[in-house]
Write a protein that holds these residues in place. Structure first.
Motif, PDB file in Angstrom:
ATOM      1  N   GLU A   1       0.832  -1.206   0.000  1.00  0.00           N
ATOM      2  CA  GLU A   1       0.000   0.000   0.000  1.00  0.00           C
ATOM      3  C   GLU A   1       0.866   1.255   0.000  1.00  0.00           C
ATOM      4  N   ALA A   2       1.895   1.281   0.821  1.00  0.00           N
ATOM      5  CA  ALA A   2       2.806   2.431   0.840  1.00  0.00           C
ATOM      6  C   ALA A   2       3.530   2.553  -0.500  1.00  0.00           C
ATOM      7  N   ALA A   3       3.942   1.439  -1.078  1.00  0.00           N
ATOM      8  CA  ALA A   3       4.607   1.472  -2.384  1.00  0.00           C
ATOM      9  C   ALA A   3       3.692   2.104  -3.434  1.00  0.00           C
ATOM     10  N   LYS A   4       2.410   1.761  -3.409  1.00  0.00           N
ATOM     11  CA  LYS A   4       1.447   2.362  -4.357  1.00  0.00           C
ATOM     12  C   LYS A   4       1.410   3.886  -4.206  1.00  0.00           C
ATOM     13  N   LEU A   5       1.455   4.350  -2.968  1.00  0.00           N
ATOM     14  CA  LEU A   5       1.433   5.799  -2.738  1.00  0.00           C
ATOM     15  C   LEU A   5       2.688   6.473  -3.298  1.00  0.00           C
ATOM     16  N   TYR A   6       3.835   5.866  -3.061  1.00  0.00           N
ATOM     17  CA  TYR A   6       5.080   6.421  -3.614  1.00  0.00           C
ATOM     18  C   TYR A   6       5.064   6.364  -5.142  1.00  0.00           C
ATOM     19  N   ASN A   7       4.547   5.279  -5.696  1.00  0.00           N
ATOM     20  CA  ASN A   7       4.504   5.142  -7.155  1.00  0.00           C
ATOM     21  C   ASN A   7       3.581   6.192  -7.769  1.00  0.00           C
ATOM     22  N   ALA A   8       2.451   6.438  -7.130  1.00  0.00           N
ATOM     23  CA  ALA A   8       1.531   7.477  -7.605  1.00  0.00           C
ATOM     24  C   ALA A   8       2.175   8.856  -7.495  1.00  0.00           C
ATOM     25  N   LEU A   9       2.916   9.076  -6.424  1.00  0.00           N
ATOM     26  CA  LEU A   9       3.628  10.336  -6.242  1.00  0.00           C
ATOM     27  C   LEU A   9       4.636  10.553  -7.369  1.00  0.00           C
ATOM     28  N   ALA A  10       5.349   9.501  -7.725  1.00  0.00           N
ATOM     29  CA  ALA A  10       6.316   9.604  -8.827  1.00  0.00           C
ATOM     30  C   ALA A  10       5.616  10.042 -10.107  1.00  0.00           C
ATOM     31  N   ARG A  11       4.536   9.375 -10.442  1.00  0.00           N
ATOM     32  CA  ARG A  11       3.808   9.698 -11.672  1.00  0.00           C
ATOM     33  C   ARG A  11       3.279  11.134 -11.646  1.00  0.00           C
ATOM     34  N   LYS A  12       2.796  11.560 -10.490  1.00  0.00           N
ATOM     35  CA  LYS A  12       2.287  12.927 -10.325  1.00  0.00           C
ATOM     36  C   LYS A  12       3.369  13.955 -10.660  1.00  0.00           C
ATOM     37  N   HIS A  13       4.613  13.606 -10.382  1.00  0.00           N
ATOM     38  CA  HIS A  13       5.735  14.522 -10.632  1.00  0.00           C
ATOM     39  C   HIS A  13       6.460  14.230 -11.945  1.00  0.00           C
ATOM     40  N   GLY A  14       5.850  13.420 -12.805  1.00  0.00           N
ATOM     41  CA  GLY A  14       6.432  13.161 -14.118  1.00  0.00           C
ATOM     42  C   GLY A  14       7.604  12.192 -14.116  1.00  0.00           C
ATOM     43  N   LEU A  15       7.701  11.383 -13.092  1.00  0.00           N
ATOM     44  CA  LEU A  15       8.772  10.388 -12.992  1.00  0.00           C
ATOM     45  C   LEU A  15       8.174   8.995 -13.056  1.00  0.00           C
ATOM     46  N   THR A  16       8.983   8.018 -13.391  1.00  0.00           N
ATOM     47  CA  THR A  16       8.544   6.632 -13.239  1.00  0.00           C
ATOM     48  C   THR A  16       8.739   6.264 -11.767  1.00  0.00           C
ATOM     49  N   PRO A  17       8.015   5.278 -11.272  1.00  0.00           N
ATOM     50  CA  PRO A  17       8.258   4.836  -9.899  1.00  0.00           C
ATOM     51  C   PRO A  17       9.713   4.437  -9.658  1.00  0.00           C
ATOM     52  N   THR A  18      10.318   3.784 -10.642  1.00  0.00           N
ATOM     53  CA  THR A  18      11.725   3.383 -10.515  1.00  0.00           C
ATOM     54  C   THR A  18      12.627   4.600 -10.363  1.00  0.00           C
ATOM     55  N   GLN A  19      12.380   5.637 -11.164  1.00  0.00           N
ATOM     56  CA  GLN A  19      13.191   6.852 -11.058  1.00  0.00           C
ATOM     57  C   GLN A  19      13.103   7.458  -9.669  1.00  0.00           C
ATOM     58  N   LEU A  20      11.900   7.547  -9.133  1.00  0.00           N
ATOM     59  CA  LEU A  20      11.741   8.131  -7.804  1.00  0.00           C
ATOM     60  C   LEU A  20      12.460   7.297  -6.756  1.00  0.00           C
ATOM     61  N   ALA A  21      12.212   6.002  -6.756  1.00  0.00           N
ATOM     62  CA  ALA A  21      12.801   5.129  -5.734  1.00  0.00           C
ATOM     63  C   ALA A  21      14.327   5.146  -5.782  1.00  0.00           C
TER      64      ALA A  21
ATOM     65  N   GLU B   1      10.017  20.136  -2.715  1.00  0.00           N
ATOM     66  CA  GLU B   1       8.588  19.869  -2.574  1.00  0.00           C
ATOM     67  C   GLU B   1       8.301  18.373  -2.661  1.00  0.00           C
ATOM     68  N   LEU B   2       8.947  17.699  -3.595  1.00  0.00           N
ATOM     69  CA  LEU B   2       8.765  16.257  -3.741  1.00  0.00           C
ATOM     70  C   LEU B   2       9.305  15.520  -2.518  1.00  0.00           C
ATOM     71  N   LEU B   3      10.445  15.941  -2.023  1.00  0.00           N
ATOM     72  CA  LEU B   3      11.003  15.319  -0.812  1.00  0.00           C
ATOM     73  C   LEU B   3      10.068  15.511   0.385  1.00  0.00           C
ATOM     74  N   ALA B   4       9.411  16.664   0.450  1.00  0.00           N
ATOM     75  CA  ALA B   4       8.442  16.902   1.530  1.00  0.00           C
ATOM     76  C   ALA B   4       7.252  15.958   1.390  1.00  0.00           C
ATOM     77  N   GLU B   5       6.818  15.704   0.164  1.00  0.00           N
ATOM     78  CA  GLU B   5       5.711  14.770  -0.051  1.00  0.00           C
ATOM     79  C   GLU B   5       6.124  13.334   0.286  1.00  0.00           C
ATOM     80  N   ILE B   6       7.364  12.984  -0.006  1.00  0.00           N
ATOM     81  CA  ILE B   6       7.889  11.669   0.391  1.00  0.00           C
ATOM     82  C   ILE B   6       7.844  11.541   1.909  1.00  0.00           C
ATOM     83  N   ASP B   7       8.302  12.574   2.593  1.00  0.00           N
ATOM     84  CA  ASP B   7       8.280  12.545   4.054  1.00  0.00           C
ATOM     85  C   ASP B   7       6.860  12.443   4.600  1.00  0.00           C
ATOM     86  N   ALA B   8       5.912  13.114   3.960  1.00  0.00           N
ATOM     87  CA  ALA B   8       4.519  13.056   4.416  1.00  0.00           C
ATOM     88  C   ALA B   8       3.977  11.625   4.336  1.00  0.00           C
ATOM     89  N   ILE B   9       4.323  10.929   3.257  1.00  0.00           N
ATOM     90  CA  ILE B   9       3.901   9.521   3.143  1.00  0.00           C
ATOM     91  C   ILE B   9       4.575   8.703   4.235  1.00  0.00           C
TER      92      ILE B   9
END
Length: 184
Positions: free
Chosen positions: A110-130, A167-175
């Motif tokens: 479930e947490a992975a899904k949230l991070y993956n959605a966050l990546a897409r929201k910021h124009g990244l692939t989930p792999t790129q974000l992670a 901003e993205l790092l802050a959203e990562i921390d929020a999750i």
């Protein structure tokens, strides 16, 4: 090390006390000093941030982060189908024992899904974000990745230059504060 067959000594899956004790014993007995620790480190597994990072920093021991993609959960491949619905399941979905371990737990997925959605929201692939999270983190000296295709390797390597905005790092921390280290 003295014979030249091994260059450096490293530890795996170690605790703050364990790292400190290994370093202290090596120094006290003239043994090779611990150079690195190989522990899990990923968006869904950040127990290292809870004290081990300070010990390693102060003792100058590096981190080799393993499973920065959380056994594929941080690539997005399980977001829609879960661990049971894929025609081409990854290792995490293939074996019942794997599904019960840290990366396959429902709360970790479930947490992975949230991070993956966050990546897409910021124009990244989930792999790129992670991977960018690990590649740009002061705690991480290197990552240990696993791939099953050239395309996966290319995507992992392409993540190297990715910058994460404040901003993205802050959203990562929020999750993280809502889903604290679910893959522990």
């Amino acid at each position: 090390v003295k014979a030249g067959k091994v260059r450096y000594v490293g530890l795996s899956n170690e605790s703050p006390y364990g790292v400190a004790e290994f370093v202290a014993q090596a120094e006290a007995h003239g043994l090779p000093r611990v150079a690195t620790v190989q522990n899990p480190y990923a968006l869904t597994s950040r127990a290292l941030d809870n004290g081990l990072d300070e010990v390693m920093h102060r003792l100058q021991v590096s981190l080799l982060a393993y499973s920065p993609l959380a056994f594929g959960a941080l690539t997005g491949k399980y977001d829609e189908v879960g661990l049971h619905g894929s025609a081409r399941p990854g290792r995490l979905a293939m074996f019942e024992t794997m599904k019960r371990q840290r990366w396959g737990r429902p709360e970790a997925l479930e947490a992975a899904k949230l991070y993956n959605a966050l990546a897409r929201k910021h124009g990244l692939t989930p792999t790129q974000l992670a991977l960018a999270f690990c590649y740009t983190n002061w705690r991480v000296a290197s990552t240990i990745i696993g791939v099953t295709s050239t395309a996966q390797l290319d995507e992992n390597l392409a993540a190297w230059g990715t910058t994460l905005s404040p901003e993205l790092l802050a959203e990562i921390d929020a999750i993280r504060w809502k889903h604290r280290d679910p893959a522990q």
